[in-house]
Design a protein around this motif. Sequence first.
Motif, mmCIF file in Angstrom:
data_model
loop_
_atom_site.group_PDB
_atom_site.id
_atom_site.type_symbol
_atom_site.label_atom_id
_atom_site.label_comp_id
_atom_site.label_asym_id
_atom_site.label_seq_id
_atom_site.Cartn_x
_atom_site.Cartn_y
_atom_site.Cartn_z
ATOM 1 N N SER A 183 60.008 42.379 80.217
ATOM 2 C CA SER A 183 59.794 43.771 80.627
ATOM 3 C C SER A 183 58.512 43.979 81.414
ATOM 4 N N GLY A 184 57.569 43.049 81.299
ATOM 5 C CA GLY A 184 56.340 43.189 82.078
ATOM 6 C C GLY A 184 55.361 44.201 81.530
ATOM 7 N N THR A 185 55.481 44.554 80.237
ATOM 8 C CA THR A 185 54.567 45.541 79.661
ATOM 9 C C THR A 185 53.189 44.947 79.400
ATOM 10 N N THR A 186 53.067 43.612 79.378
ATOM 11 C CA THR A 186 51.769 42.978 79.137
ATOM 12 C C THR A 186 51.355 42.120 80.326
ATOM 13 N N GLY A 187 51.818 42.456 81.518
ATOM 14 C CA GLY A 187 51.512 41.690 82.719
ATOM 15 C C GLY A 187 52.757 41.561 83.571
ATOM 16 N N PRO A 188 52.684 40.776 84.652
ATOM 17 C CA PRO A 188 53.852 40.604 85.511
ATOM 18 C C PRO A 188 55.035 40.023 84.719
ATOM 19 N N PRO A 189 56.264 40.434 85.044
ATOM 20 C CA PRO A 189 57.435 39.885 84.345
ATOM 21 C C PRO A 189 57.495 38.367 84.469
ATOM 22 N N LYS A 190 57.906 37.729 83.389
ATOM 23 C CA LYS A 190 58.071 36.274 83.377
ATOM 24 C C LYS A 190 59.567 35.957 83.421
ATOM 25 N N GLY A 191 59.924 34.904 84.133
ATOM 26 C CA GLY A 191 61.322 34.504 84.255
ATOM 27 C C GLY A 191 61.717 33.525 83.171
ATOM 28 N N VAL A 192 62.451 34.003 82.185
ATOM 29 C CA VAL A 192 62.887 33.161 81.065
ATOM 30 C C VAL A 192 64.072 32.308 81.530
ATOM 31 N N MET A 193 63.909 31.000 81.488
ATOM 32 C CA MET A 193 64.946 30.088 81.976
ATOM 33 C C MET A 193 65.940 29.759 80.857
ATOM 34 N N LEU A 568 63.024 59.111 77.573
ATOM 35 C CA LEU A 568 64.242 58.514 78.098
ATOM 36 C C LEU A 568 64.029 57.043 78.463
ATOM 37 N N PRO A 569 65.101 56.246 78.476
ATOM 38 C CA PRO A 569 64.978 54.845 78.862
ATOM 39 C C PRO A 569 64.416 54.698 80.271
ATOM 40 N N ASP A 570 63.624 53.648 80.458
ATOM 41 C CA ASP A 570 63.028 53.323 81.744
ATOM 42 C C ASP A 570 62.178 54.472 82.275
ATOM 43 N N SER A 571 61.264 54.919 81.428
ATOM 44 C CA SER A 571 60.345 56.014 81.773
ATOM 45 C C SER A 571 58.923 55.546 81.506
ATOM 46 N N GLU A 572 57.978 56.470 81.607
ATOM 47 C CA GLU A 572 56.594 56.112 81.285
ATOM 48 C C GLU A 572 56.441 55.742 79.813
ATOM 49 N N GLU A 573 57.377 56.235 78.983
ATOM 50 C CA GLU A 573 57.251 56.010 77.540
ATOM 51 C C GLU A 573 58.094 54.847 77.020
ATOM 52 N N LEU A 574 59.253 54.584 77.663
ATOM 53 C CA LEU A 574 60.189 53.598 77.135
ATOM 54 C C LEU A 574 60.612 52.593 78.203
ATOM 55 N N THR A 575 60.884 51.361 77.766
ATOM 56 C CA THR A 575 61.481 50.358 78.640
ATOM 57 C C THR A 575 62.961 50.710 78.836
ATOM 58 N N PRO A 576 63.671 50.017 79.733
ATOM 59 C CA PRO A 576 65.107 50.300 79.903
ATOM 60 C C PRO A 576 65.916 50.131 78.624
ATOM 61 N N THR A 577 65.411 49.316 77.680
ATOM 62 C CA THR A 577 66.136 49.142 76.421
ATOM 63 C C THR A 577 65.452 49.874 75.269
ATOM 64 N N MET A 578 64.682 50.892 75.613
ATOM 65 C CA MET A 578 64.161 51.875 74.667
ATOM 66 C C MET A 578 63.069 51.364 73.735
ATOM 67 N N LEU A 580 59.001 51.008 73.025
ATOM 68 C CA LEU A 580 57.845 51.809 73.396
ATOM 69 C C LEU A 580 56.974 51.095 74.414
ATOM 70 N N LYS A 581 56.550 51.830 75.438
ATOM 71 C CA LYS A 581 55.517 51.360 76.366
ATOM 72 C C LYS A 581 54.206 51.977 75.890
ATOM 73 N N ARG A 582 53.489 51.289 75.048
ATOM 74 C CA ARG A 582 52.325 51.900 74.398
ATOM 75 C C ARG A 582 51.233 52.251 75.406
ATOM 76 N N ARG A 583 51.023 51.378 76.380
ATOM 77 C CA ARG A 583 49.997 51.688 77.380
ATOM 78 C C ARG A 583 50.371 52.933 78.175
ATOM 79 N N GLY A 584 51.653 53.054 78.522
ATOM 80 C CA GLY A 584 52.107 54.224 79.269
ATOM 81 C C GLY A 584 51.978 55.496 78.456
ATOM 82 N N ILE A 585 52.307 55.416 77.177
ATOM 83 C CA ILE A 585 52.198 56.583 76.289
ATOM 84 C C ILE A 585 50.739 56.988 76.137
ATOM 85 N N ASN A 586 49.866 56.008 75.917
ATOM 86 C CA ASN A 586 48.445 56.326 75.745
ATOM 87 C C ASN A 586 47.864 56.983 76.991
#
Length: 599
Positions: A183-193, A568-578, A580-586
């Motif tokens: 999701s990239g909430t702690t840095g750039p998204p990583k590609g899980v192989m 709502l999903p994929d907002s400042e508060e939530l990722t697309p799978t709901m 919490l985006k804590r940094r965004g909420i704070n």
Amino acid sequence: MPTAGEQRAEIDQAVRGATVTSAFAQTVADHGDKVALRWRELDGTWGEWTWREYADRACRVAAGLAAKGVGRGDRVALMLRNVADFHVADVAVLLLGATPFSIYSSSAPDQVKYLVSHARAKVAIVEDDGFRQRFDAVRADLPDLEHVVFVADLLDGDEPPVDLATAAAIAEPGDLATLIYTSGTTGPPKGVMITHYNVVWTAESLLRGFEVERADLVGMRLVSYLPMAHIAERMTSHYAGILSAYEVTSCPDPGQLGGYLRDVHPNVGFGVPRIWEKLAAGVEAALAADPDKKQKFDEAVEAAAPLVAKRTLDGDAALTDDERSTLEFLDAIAFAPVRALLGLDEMRFAITGAAPIAVDLVEWFRAIGVPLSEIYGMSENTGPLTWEANRVKPGYVGRALPGVEVKLADDGEVVARGGNVFEGYLDDPAKTAEALDTDGWLHTGDIGEFDDEGYLRIVDRKKELIITAGGKNISPANLEAALKSIALVGQTAVIGDKRPFMSALLVLDPDVAPGWAKAHGIESTSLAELAEHPEVIAEVEAGVKEANDRFSQVEQVKRFKLLGHEWLPDSEELTPTMKLKRRGINAKYADEIEALYSK
């Protein structure tokens, strides 16, 4: 009882040489005339494809992609909603020995640019012009991307289809089946192989976790509604759909899930906790109109819950004749009609995961006859690590899946090893080394506890533990799960890092609050107005006090702010799978949070 190592050897033998494409070809051969994919047309009627029709379309799309230069080892970006065409496109890419990966349909152009560039995608397949425009906006920065094509154009192409048997043999077990971007909430998204071996191994392990014969899963109905960029949906409905021959109905808009459930009556269902919360909230809202009826229903749940728990853990023989009769009576008069109303009356396996869920919510569903169980895992282990389909203990995420080793590190972190563990992060050896140690153990980042039967309970994320100004370590997930058990509250985020005490942002539940207000003679109907109403605040305050009683004094929420708009999903508060985006909420609610500590 075989050890995890012995079970892994058995699974390795069972899947030796298998790939997603070879499994697809086998399913088509075995069940060609059975329905594989279903969807709702614009006029409300239903469309469907059999496995043979699914294969024919995948082979035609593969031919179209081959004509555009896609071949073994290439990567193809997919940007489609949860639609039947996604399954076709994904399999088509695999039939060329290439690797498909999904991009969330809500992704902005800059996010598209990062993912496509990082994966070095050669071709992108999109659903419509809206998605195409996001690629066009950044096309100049994507030199590796040669084509952006509509899936409909590939389906209507003139090229003769590739031969299924020949194409299915192209992939090898060690090839990449997909990349799952974090999701990239702690840095750039990583590609899980994730390799073909990871997928077929995980599916075989899950089959054994179901504790049923493979033939019993064939034709089971499920509704697919989460983004396919998420490992849970991709594994549950796409890969498991192929390997277990499910009948998958695509729901492109998660907001319409309730209607799809009532139409499909699925046998298997996966939902993030918020989905189960909203289903339960809908029942509570309907009952709120008749307080007497609600009281009787609540009493029925209270009476059934301990009997269901007893039967679950000790078997039906553990119940007396009177207890069995009580359950049958309560089911007939109270629970069966509710299950039918929700479309959950034929659910054999109901699963929740991806985030913590309140224990009492699991108990509520199980009491009314929906066999809800928790599953635990992450993208890096192809979805699941632990699960118990039948002998469920609410509050625990089950035991290690067959063939998977799960233990706790010295600091309590959950670590795991098995054929489901990923190959590493694409082009990121440093992050890979942080997640995978030299002995093959995946470090999950979660803190856990085991009971004496090997059931795992997740305490919290290592990086999310709140450390108060007084130096106390506190689990936000446990607090948030307790606060969400308040009927009027739909979503929560607790605050307290480097603060003198714990506080919380509480979001009114849009499915429950209006009905509660009407039943209590409150004329206001908007959530914003209700969030400021004294009676609503008092009711929530009473719920917070009750939730606090489960925790020590230092963990308890001392102040809260009630919010009147849903996250709502994929907002400042939530990722697309709901999640919490804590940094965004704070950041978004900085003023509200500061006000909680300035009183």
